[in-house]
Design a protein around this motif. Structure first.
Motif, mmCIF file in Angstrom:
data_model
loop_
_atom_site.group_PDB
_atom_site.id
_atom_site.type_symbol
_atom_site.label_atom_id
_atom_site.label_comp_id
_atom_site.label_asym_id
_atom_site.label_seq_id
_atom_site.Cartn_x
_atom_site.Cartn_y
_atom_site.Cartn_z
ATOM 1 N N LEU A 88 36.733 40.478 47.832
ATOM 2 C CA LEU A 88 35.812 40.921 46.795
ATOM 3 C C LEU A 88 36.103 42.397 46.570
ATOM 4 O O LEU A 88 36.101 43.195 47.508
ATOM 5 N N LYS A 109 38.910 37.547 44.335
ATOM 6 C CA LYS A 109 38.158 36.403 43.832
ATOM 7 C C LYS A 109 36.960 36.803 42.984
ATOM 8 O O LYS A 109 36.356 35.949 42.313
ATOM 9 N N GLY A 110 36.577 38.066 43.021
ATOM 10 C CA GLY A 110 35.454 38.533 42.226
ATOM 11 C C GLY A 110 35.413 40.047 42.227
ATOM 12 O O GLY A 110 36.060 40.701 43.059
ATOM 13 N N LYS A 196 37.831 36.371 36.065
ATOM 14 C CA LYS A 196 37.202 36.251 37.375
ATOM 15 C C LYS A 196 35.729 36.607 37.274
ATOM 16 O O LYS A 196 35.335 37.398 36.411
ATOM 17 N N PRO A 197 34.893 36.038 38.147
ATOM 18 C CA PRO A 197 33.462 36.360 38.093
ATOM 19 C C PRO A 197 33.205 37.816 38.431
ATOM 20 O O PRO A 197 33.924 38.423 39.240
ATOM 21 N N VAL A 253 31.226 33.833 45.277
ATOM 22 C CA VAL A 253 32.584 33.581 44.816
ATOM 23 C C VAL A 253 33.250 32.518 45.684
ATOM 24 O O VAL A 253 32.841 32.258 46.813
#
Length: 254
Positions: A88, A109-110, A196-197, A253
């Protein structure tokens, strides 16, 4: 955006009582890389770091050279290469410019933006600042012959460090890391939040990056939004709330 979720966290709320106790973090993403803003260094993350470590996260703080965005992205990517597993990526202020590009790394991933720029491709921090009127204007800077700059002390105290104690505000103002004006002019080459979030912790009392600009950038990115009632230096003024946002993102995530 349909996935925009707005919460309001008052600076007076003791979110620390809501946070997991040491050893209880259950996030799939355990690696967190924190990226500081311009004119400061990684020590601004210390209180957030302490809270995340207490939840058994593996936390790395990137020290940016602040000489160019390319140099800063390279510094983050070196830290990303040192991680074991998914990451992250978190950026404060100008750090948002850096993570938007560095975040294209497949292990990220986020992304979490903390009182930060969220530029789209082709946008610069300087242009975003100019798009919404604030008192933080170019005349508040002292620019040296080699292109590096500092924020004038009176402007730093009144516009950047509101919410800090007087002693902390003066110390941060007088220990500024020289930053190069090139970082304000750099036009982003990519925006990882498109794929991506992302989360955005908005400083509602920010006098540097206007809260309405933060909201506008977060909305177009489809970020999950948390509003925190404090000034620009959220990692220092509101570490409980910021750490909670980061921990929630790590748990969300995949």
């Amino acid at each position: 955006m349909t996935n925009l979720r707005t919460l309001f966290l008052s600076g007076s709320v003791a979110l620390g009582t809501m946070m997991a106790q040491p050893g209880m973090a259950t996030a799939d993403v355990k690696n967190i890389v924190l990226v500081h803003g311009a004119n400061v260094d990684g020590s601004t993350w210390r209180e957030v770091y302490d809270r995340l470590i207490a939840q058994d996260f593996n936390v790395t703080i990137t020290q940016l050279p602040l000489t160019s965005v390319a140099d800063d992205i390279a510094a983050v990517r070196r830290n990303l290469d040192g991680q074991d597993g998914p990451v992250l990526l978190v950026g404060h202020s100008y750090g948002g410019v850096v993570i938007s590009e560095a975040g294209t790394d497949p292990d990220v991933k986020g992304l979490v933006y903390v009182a930060a720029f969220q530029p789209d491709a082709g946008e610069s921090g300087g242009a975003l600042l100019a798009s919404t009127s604030t008192e933080f204007t170019p005349d508040k800077l002292t620019v040296f012959d080699d292109g590096h700059y500092l924020v004038n002390e009176d402007a730093f105290l009144s516009l950047v460090s509101n919410g800090l104690s007087d002693d902390d505000a003066i110390f941060v103002a007088r220990s500024q890391a020289m930053s190069h004006t090139a970082i304000l002019a750099h036009e982003a080459q990519a925006a990882a939040w498109n794929d991506k979030p992302s989360w955005s912790a908005i400083a509602t009392e920010d006098r540097t990056i206007a809260p309405e600009l933060q909201r506008r950038m977060a909305e177009r990115a489809g970020s999950t939004v948390v509003e925190i009632e404090n000034g620009h230096m959220l990692p220092m003024t509101s570490p409980d709330e910021v750490a909670e946002v980061i921990a929630q993102a790590a748990e969300a995530v995949e």
